[in-house]
Design a protein around this motif. Structure first.
Motif, mmCIF file in Angstrom:
data_model
loop_
_atom_site.group_PDB
_atom_site.id
_atom_site.type_symbol
_atom_site.label_atom_id
_atom_site.label_comp_id
_atom_site.label_asym_id
_atom_site.label_seq_id
_atom_site.Cartn_x
_atom_site.Cartn_y
_atom_site.Cartn_z
ATOM 1 N N VAL A 124 130.038 42.108 37.125
ATOM 2 C CA VAL A 124 130.135 41.215 38.190
ATOM 3 C C VAL A 124 129.392 41.888 39.724
ATOM 4 N N ILE A 125 129.296 43.243 39.586
ATOM 5 C CA ILE A 125 128.967 43.921 40.658
ATOM 6 C C ILE A 125 127.613 44.415 40.793
ATOM 7 N N VAL A 126 126.736 44.198 41.710
ATOM 8 C CA VAL A 126 125.177 45.054 41.697
ATOM 9 C C VAL A 126 125.236 46.182 41.225
ATOM 10 N N LYS A 127 126.296 47.131 41.631
ATOM 11 C CA LYS A 127 126.221 48.443 41.024
ATOM 12 C C LYS A 127 127.733 49.149 41.261
ATOM 13 N N THR A 128 128.006 49.836 40.284
ATOM 14 C CA THR A 128 129.373 50.612 40.376
ATOM 15 C C THR A 128 129.019 52.091 40.717
ATOM 16 N N VAL A 129 129.874 52.635 41.149
ATOM 17 C CA VAL A 129 129.730 54.137 41.534
ATOM 18 C C VAL A 129 131.093 54.664 40.675
ATOM 19 N N PRO A 130 131.043 55.323 39.630
ATOM 20 C CA PRO A 130 132.037 55.946 39.080
ATOM 21 C C PRO A 130 132.437 57.435 39.739
ATOM 22 N N VAL A 131 133.701 57.688 40.038
ATOM 23 C CA VAL A 131 134.152 59.009 40.495
ATOM 24 C C VAL A 131 135.103 59.475 39.477
ATOM 25 N N SER A 132 135.531 60.748 39.458
ATOM 26 C CA SER A 132 135.926 61.595 38.565
ATOM 27 C C SER A 132 137.336 61.146 38.430
ATOM 28 N N SER A 133 138.166 60.383 39.047
ATOM 29 C CA SER A 133 139.626 60.361 39.254
ATOM 30 C C SER A 133 140.015 59.176 40.131
ATOM 31 N N THR A 134 141.228 58.647 39.842
ATOM 32 C CA THR A 134 141.795 57.606 40.694
ATOM 33 C C THR A 134 142.201 58.007 41.992
ATOM 34 N N GLN A 135 142.529 59.350 42.044
ATOM 35 C CA GLN A 135 142.630 60.247 43.325
ATOM 36 C C GLN A 135 141.362 60.128 44.407
ATOM 37 N N ALA A 136 140.216 60.516 43.458
ATOM 38 C CA ALA A 136 139.026 60.542 44.119
ATOM 39 C C ALA A 136 138.606 59.054 44.746
ATOM 40 N N ALA A 137 138.810 58.045 43.964
ATOM 41 C CA ALA A 137 138.576 56.735 44.424
ATOM 42 C C ALA A 137 139.437 56.243 45.955
ATOM 43 N N GLU A 138 140.616 56.592 45.512
ATOM 44 C CA GLU A 138 141.646 56.341 46.679
ATOM 45 C C GLU A 138 141.173 57.067 47.986
ATOM 46 N N ALA A 139 140.743 58.077 47.741
ATOM 47 C CA ALA A 139 140.432 58.944 48.954
ATOM 48 C C ALA A 139 138.957 58.284 49.626
ATOM 49 N N THR A 140 138.152 57.959 48.516
ATOM 50 C CA THR A 140 136.775 57.262 49.061
ATOM 51 C C THR A 140 137.178 56.066 50.152
ATOM 52 N N LYS A 141 137.980 55.319 49.745
ATOM 53 C CA LYS A 141 138.221 54.379 50.756
ATOM 54 C C LYS A 141 138.769 54.610 52.074
ATOM 55 N N LEU A 142 139.898 55.757 52.023
ATOM 56 C CA LEU A 142 140.442 56.027 53.080
ATOM 57 C C LEU A 142 139.401 56.657 54.133
ATOM 58 N N ARG A 188 129.600 40.467 45.380
ATOM 59 C CA ARG A 188 128.973 40.704 44.476
ATOM 60 C C ARG A 188 127.846 41.749 44.798
ATOM 61 N N THR A 189 127.317 41.935 45.997
ATOM 62 C CA THR A 189 126.206 42.660 46.511
ATOM 63 C C THR A 189 126.838 44.123 47.043
ATOM 64 N N ILE A 190 128.036 44.209 47.471
ATOM 65 C CA ILE A 190 128.546 45.549 47.856
ATOM 66 C C ILE A 190 128.777 46.533 46.602
#
Length: 437
Positions: A198-216, A174-176
């Motif tokens: 359910v999560i303290v803060k969401t961080v929207p990005v422009s695309s699924t590709q940007a979100a996938e790259a964030t994790k990497l 919840r806190t991440i």
């Protein structure tokens, strides 16, 4: 009522596919916030335990699982035809590597093919599994469209990388903050609103590709810095300098430095694997990932370096590795968890046994070594840590520094200790028995 309203009113039914270290905690957060949930897994034993209110993961308290089960907001099932009952589907399945260090998307593709048989119009499907940029849009979405439904019209897809850190006392699901990305504006609004519940803060990005790259990027950053400090350890060891002392001193700088710590090799389901997903994808763009691959080389070498230190330590006492009895402490990939995935302990056992050593292990959290995809280690059970048992081994090798271990007791009763984690730093007596590695 459209899906966005159902989410905002907490009337949406949430389905989670994959009830492991990522999926189960996430599902419980939705239950805690009043959402009805259904958990899907192919393992009937997991389903049976959850429906009985029992936990199979150490850091997930059984009392909490029972509370969730008793809430009447949760049930687990192996019946994927019930996918049609849910409004949002969160996919939390493994993404390992093949033996050639190429992405193994079989769990994602298998899930996508199964979902395509049962999804209905109006659903949101979110992939959480760590993967290369483009997987959600280029792999998962076309599989789902085999249902006859059209993505971004009949259903919506998004990506939100998991950020679980088991046994971390400072952060939980919840806190991440949660990164969310979608290639469609309405899908992005849906996934942001969903996790906002359910999560303290969401961080929207422009695309699924940007979100996938964030994790990497997050895990490549860690892999490269761990490789750097592992290389420093090997250099400083040769110079007779304690790398742990150097890291502690460097950490006093209030800016421009972040401590990373050496070890016997990388473990877990993220850092040893995720960087190579980008390496593989980069070839499509005729790019080389030199930092990633160099870090991989250094980190992959660490178990061999540790075995070299074991060999030197035994040699200094007129013993050879061949025929020596060695006890490895810890089979989990990090301290205080019961997760052995990619643990360097398996590689250490494999190398030492190939050199003729007789190897046992102890881990109070992992009583039996499970079968691993990439390692061929004979069935072993955890050895009790008694004075008599410790004394009979030629060498005790510390691979995982669980908090439960009594290091004074271990060093006192062992003949020789090789410490890869600086676990014995506060042991004052019998320091002559300890070798850092």
């Amino acid at each position: 009522m459209d899906l966005l309203q159902k989410i905002e009113n907490k009337e949406a039914v949430i389905g989670v596919v994959g009830l492991g270290y990522v999926g189960l905690p996430l599902l419980m957060e939705f239950v805690d916030q009043g959402f009805k949930t259904i958990g899907f897994d192919i393992d009937p034993q997991k389903v049976e335990k959850l429906n009985a209110g029992k936990s199979y993961i150490k850091h997930i308290d059984e009392a909490r699982v029972k509370k969730v089960r008793d809430s009447n907001l949760f049930e687990a099932t192996t019946d994927f035809s019930r996918i049609k009952e849910v409004d949002a589907i969160l996919i939390c399945v493994p993404t390992p590597l093949t033996k050639h260090r190429e992405p193994d998307l079989s769990y994602i593709t298998g899930t996508g093919e199964t979902l395509a048989q049962h999804i209905r119009a109006g659903q949101l499907i979110v992939l959480e599994s760590s993967t290369f940029p483009g997987t959600t849009e280029e792999v998962l979405k076309p599989l789902l469209e085999k249902s006859g439904l059209k993505g971004d019209r009949d259903f919506w897809v998004a990506f939100s990388p998991e950020r679980e850190d088991p046994a971390n006392p400072k952060f939980n699901t919840r806190t991440i903050p949660k990164v969310v990305g979608a290639n469609n504006e309405y899908a992005r609004k849906l996934v942001s609103t969903l996790y906002d519940q359910v999560i303290v803060k969401t961080v929207p990005v422009s695309s699924t590709q940007a979100a996938e790259a964030t994790k990497l990027l997050e895990n490549i950053f860690r892999s490269v810095n761990i490789a750097l400090v592992n290389e420093m350890k090997m250099i400083l060891d040769r110079m007779g300098i304690d790398v742990w002392e150097v890291i502690e001193a460097a950490s006093t700088k209030p800016f421009g430095f972040m401590p990373f710590y050496p070890g016997p090799g990388l473990g877990g389901h993220c850092i040893p694997i995720d960087p190579f997903y980008l390496t593989w994808k980069a070839r499509e763009y005729e790019m080389n990932t030199r930092f990633i691959e160099l870090a991989g080389e250094v980190n992959t070498f660490m178990p061999y370096y540790v075995v070299n230190r074991v060999t030197e330590a035994l040699n200094d006492r007129a013993k050879s590795v061949k025929g020596s009895k060695i006890l490895i402490l810890g089979a989990a990939y990090k301290k205080d968890v019961d997760d052995p995935r990619e643990s360097p302990t398996f590689k250490l056992i494999e190398i030492l046994e190939a050199k003729g050593a007789i190897v046992d292990y102890n881990d109070p959290l992992i009583p039996v070594l499970p079968k691993m995809r990439m390692y061929h280690v004979d069935h072993k059970e955890s050895v009790d840590l008694t004075p008599e048992n410790l004394k009979k081994y030629d060498l005790v090798l510390i691979s995982t520094d669980h908090s439960i271990y009594d290091w004074d007791f271990i060093v006192e009763n062992a003949q020789l200790v090789v410490d890869t984690r600086n676990a014995t730093k506060n042991v004052l007596e019998h320091r002559d028995k300890i070798v850092k590695a």
